[in-house]
Design an enzyme around this catalytic site. Structure first.
Site, PDB file in Angstrom:
ATOM      1  CG  ASP A  45     -25.200 -25.002  -2.992  1.00  0.00           C
ATOM      2  OD1 ASP A  45     -25.698 -26.047  -2.572  1.00  0.00           O
ATOM      3  OD2 ASP A  45     -24.994 -24.901  -4.288  1.00  0.00           O
ATOM      4  CE1 TYR A  50     -22.899 -25.649  -9.867  1.00  0.00           C
ATOM      5  CE2 TYR A  50     -22.362 -25.038  -7.940  1.00  0.00           C
ATOM      6  CZ  TYR A  50     -23.181 -25.564  -9.051  1.00  0.00           C
ATOM      7  OH  TYR A  50     -24.589 -25.395  -8.459  1.00  0.00           O
ATOM      8  CE  LYS A  75     -25.880 -28.176  -5.667  1.00  0.00           C
ATOM      9  NZ  LYS A  75     -24.857 -27.124  -6.032  1.00  0.00           N
ATOM     10  CG  HIS A 108     -25.904 -30.926 -10.090  1.00  0.00           C
ATOM     11  ND1 HIS A 108     -24.769 -30.413 -10.054  1.00  0.00           N
ATOM     12  CD2 HIS A 108     -26.837 -29.925 -10.169  1.00  0.00           C
ATOM     13  CE1 HIS A 108     -24.714 -29.206 -10.133  1.00  0.00           C
ATOM     14  NE2 HIS A 108     -26.055 -28.646 -10.173  1.00  0.00           N
TER      15      HIS A 108
HETATM   16  P1  NDP Z   1     -28.264 -15.909  -7.821  1.00  0.00           P
HETATM   17  O1  NDP Z   1     -29.806 -15.800  -7.738  1.00  0.00           O
HETATM   18  O2  NDP Z   1     -27.679 -16.146  -6.498  1.00  0.00           O
HETATM   19  O3  NDP Z   1     -27.833 -14.616  -8.516  1.00  0.00           O
HETATM   20  C1  NDP Z   1     -26.601 -14.442  -8.836  1.00  0.00           C
HETATM   21  C2  NDP Z   1     -26.413 -13.047  -9.649  1.00  0.00           C
HETATM   22  O4  NDP Z   1     -26.966 -12.079  -9.137  1.00  0.00           O
HETATM   23  C3  NDP Z   1     -24.941 -12.971 -10.000  1.00  0.00           C
HETATM   24  O5  NDP Z   1     -25.190 -12.266 -11.189  1.00  0.00           O
HETATM   25  C4  NDP Z   1     -24.566 -11.810  -9.048  1.00  0.00           C
HETATM   26  O6  NDP Z   1     -23.666 -10.936  -9.405  1.00  0.00           O
HETATM   27  C5  NDP Z   1     -25.875 -11.159  -8.959  1.00  0.00           C
HETATM   28  N1  NDP Z   1     -26.206 -10.434  -7.670  1.00  0.00           N
HETATM   29  C6  NDP Z   1     -25.901 -11.018  -6.209  1.00  0.00           C
HETATM   30  N2  NDP Z   1     -26.329 -10.450  -5.446  1.00  0.00           N
HETATM   31  C7  NDP Z   1     -26.867  -9.333  -5.979  1.00  0.00           C
HETATM   32  C8  NDP Z   1     -27.045  -8.270  -5.317  1.00  0.00           C
HETATM   33  N3  NDP Z   1     -27.255  -7.950  -4.000  1.00  0.00           N
HETATM   34  N4  NDP Z   1     -27.573  -7.090  -6.207  1.00  0.00           N
HETATM   35  C9  NDP Z   1     -27.552  -7.181  -7.345  1.00  0.00           C
HETATM   36  N5  NDP Z   1     -27.173  -8.378  -7.932  1.00  0.00           N
HETATM   37  C10 NDP Z   1     -26.714  -9.287  -7.247  1.00  0.00           C
HETATM   38  O7  NDP Z   1     -28.288 -16.849  -8.809  1.00  0.00           O
HETATM   39  P2  NDP Z   1     -27.296 -18.321  -9.059  1.00  0.00           P
HETATM   40  O8  NDP Z   1     -27.848 -19.036 -10.371  1.00  0.00           O
HETATM   41  O9  NDP Z   1     -25.875 -18.212  -8.942  1.00  0.00           O
HETATM   42  O10 NDP Z   1     -27.901 -19.382  -7.989  1.00  0.00           O
HETATM   43  C11 NDP Z   1     -27.596 -19.447  -6.595  1.00  0.00           C
HETATM   44  C12 NDP Z   1     -26.815 -20.624  -6.201  1.00  0.00           C
HETATM   45  O11 NDP Z   1     -27.471 -21.582  -6.393  1.00  0.00           O
HETATM   46  C13 NDP Z   1     -25.589 -21.050  -7.356  1.00  0.00           C
HETATM   47  O12 NDP Z   1     -24.230 -20.130  -7.123  1.00  0.00           O
HETATM   48  C14 NDP Z   1     -25.337 -22.469  -6.983  1.00  0.00           C
HETATM   49  O13 NDP Z   1     -24.824 -22.708  -5.672  1.00  0.00           O
HETATM   50  C15 NDP Z   1     -26.943 -22.989  -7.101  1.00  0.00           C
HETATM   51  N6  NDP Z   1     -27.330 -23.331  -7.970  1.00  0.00           N
HETATM   52  C16 NDP Z   1     -27.750 -24.658  -8.109  1.00  0.00           C
HETATM   53  C17 NDP Z   1     -28.465 -25.117  -9.430  1.00  0.00           C
HETATM   54  C18 NDP Z   1     -28.820 -26.796  -9.318  1.00  0.00           C
HETATM   55  O14 NDP Z   1     -29.141 -27.247 -10.482  1.00  0.00           O
HETATM   56  N7  NDP Z   1     -28.864 -27.304  -8.327  1.00  0.00           N
HETATM   57  C19 NDP Z   1     -28.495 -24.292 -10.548  1.00  0.00           C
HETATM   58  C20 NDP Z   1     -28.092 -23.026 -10.346  1.00  0.00           C
HETATM   59  C21 NDP Z   1     -27.662 -22.491  -9.082  1.00  0.00           C
HETATM   60  P3  NDP Z   1     -22.207 -10.752  -9.011  1.00  0.00           P
HETATM   61  O15 NDP Z   1     -21.693 -12.082  -8.552  1.00  0.00           O
HETATM   62  O16 NDP Z   1     -21.466 -10.389 -10.413  1.00  0.00           O
HETATM   63  O17 NDP Z   1     -21.918  -9.888  -7.838  1.00  0.00           O
END
Ligand code: NDP
Length: 275
Positions: A45, A50, A75, A108
């Site tokens: 995704d 981004y 998006k 988006h």
């Molecule tokens: P997530 O809920 O996926 O959380 C990501 C965070 O959690 C990062 O800081 C990551 O750290 C940490 N993390 C991931 N796995 C673990 C684990 N197993 N244990 C502990 N910490 C963990 O958040 P996102 O906001 O990134 O959402 C996911 C995806 O959704 C985005 O990447 C994007 O593709 C999409 N999105 C879409 C939006 C929209 O408006 N359509 C808005 C926001 C997100 P690290 O990377 O440092 O490991």
């Protein structure tokens, strides 16, 4: 490991677990996407805003995984809703990704605050892009029912919205179900900032009961309530951990416990206020 697939309302099948890349810079996204593909993710995704579509495309090309085995979502950004801008935007997205079609293209945000009703025009363009084969499926993101109501023609295949245990969107998910729209959960771990859903006592309790990690417990909850889920991590061990969620199930009681944690704890943007 085979990831379950969800059949969207247009017949397109999407892996229920994907990999998100928000806030990963273009020059830093190649290695984690390669890692995700190596681990077994087949659904990525990204989004024009981004700024990392080129890096994602590079990883896809370098991975050796056939293009038709990878489900790629991108998006359309908010200031590209008008017809000519949308056309240019999808062409740029395809060029950067290095592919001739997307699997899913989303609006988006409705972006009514800054751009009024332009999202309605954008939906016409997305239908045209699908008809031309530039994307296999089309959907929306951050839409409320009142935005869905204003779209003409095809029903979106999914709505990508913020969902996690402390913000579980039960009403909107039920509305999706009624309309035949799949729910895709962004920020699925509820971990954008403290307090994180990963630290909720009930999540930690279920983790202890099951031997799963808190992130795995939350991902299982999404899968078992029917969401498509796209956790992001740049940490190799977490990329693996977030994928290792099959072969174990939460009990009905554990799912219900997590479903009872809603506190209206929105962590990201609100489509009626932001953008
Ligand atoms: P997530 O809920 O996926 O959380 C990501 C965070 O959690 C990062 O800081 C990551 O750290 C940490 N993390 C991931 N796995 C673990 C684990 N197993 N244990 C502990 N910490 C963990 O958040 P996102 O906001 O990134 O959402 C996911 C995806 O959704 C985005 O990447 C994007 O593709 C999409 N999105 C879409 C939006 C929209 O408006 N359509 C808005 C926001 C997100 P690290 O990377 O440092 O490991």
């Amino acid at each position: 490991m085979t990831v379950p697939q969800i059949t969207l309302n247009d017949g397109v099948r999407i892996p229920q677990l994907g990999y998100g890349v928000w806030r990963v810079k273009d020059d830093q996204v190649v290695a984690p996407v390669l890692k995700a593909l190596e681990v077994g993710y087949r659904h990525i995704d990204t989004a024009a805003v981004y700024g990392n579509e080129a890096g994602v495309g590079k990883a896809v090309a370098e991975s050796g995984v056939p293009r038709d085995e990878i489900f790629i979502t991108s998006k359309l950004w908010n200031d590209k809703h008008h017809k000519d801008d949308a056309r240019q935007a999808i062409e740029e997205t395809l060029t950067k990704l290095g592919v001739d079609h997307l699997d899913l293209y989303l609006i988006h945000w409705p972006a009514v605050v800054k751009h009024g009703d332009a999202y309605i025009e954008a939906w016409d363009s997305l239908q045209q892009f699908k008809a031309e084969g530039l994307t296999r499926s089309i959907g929306v993101s951050n839409f409320n029912p009142e935005h869905l109501d204003r779209l003409d023609g095809t029903t979106p295949s999914l709505n990508q919205i913020e969902v996690h245990p402390s913000f579980n969107r039960a009403d909107l998910r039920a509305e999706h179900e009624r309309r035949g729209i799949a729910t895709e959960a962004w920020s699925p771990l509820g971990n954008q900032h403290a307090p994180s859903d990963l630290d909720l006592p009930e999540v930690v309790q279920v983790a202890e009961q099951t031997g799963l990690s808190p992130a795995q417990v939350i991902i299982r909850w999404h899968l078992q309530i029917g969401n498509i889920v796209i956790p992001k991590s740049v940490t190799p061990s977490r990329i693996e951990e977030n994928f290792a969620v099959f072969g174990t199930e939460l009990s009905t009681e554990q799912v219900d416990l997590l479903s009872g944690l809603d506190k209206g704890n929105r962590q990201g943007g609100n489509p009626l206020v932001d953008h």
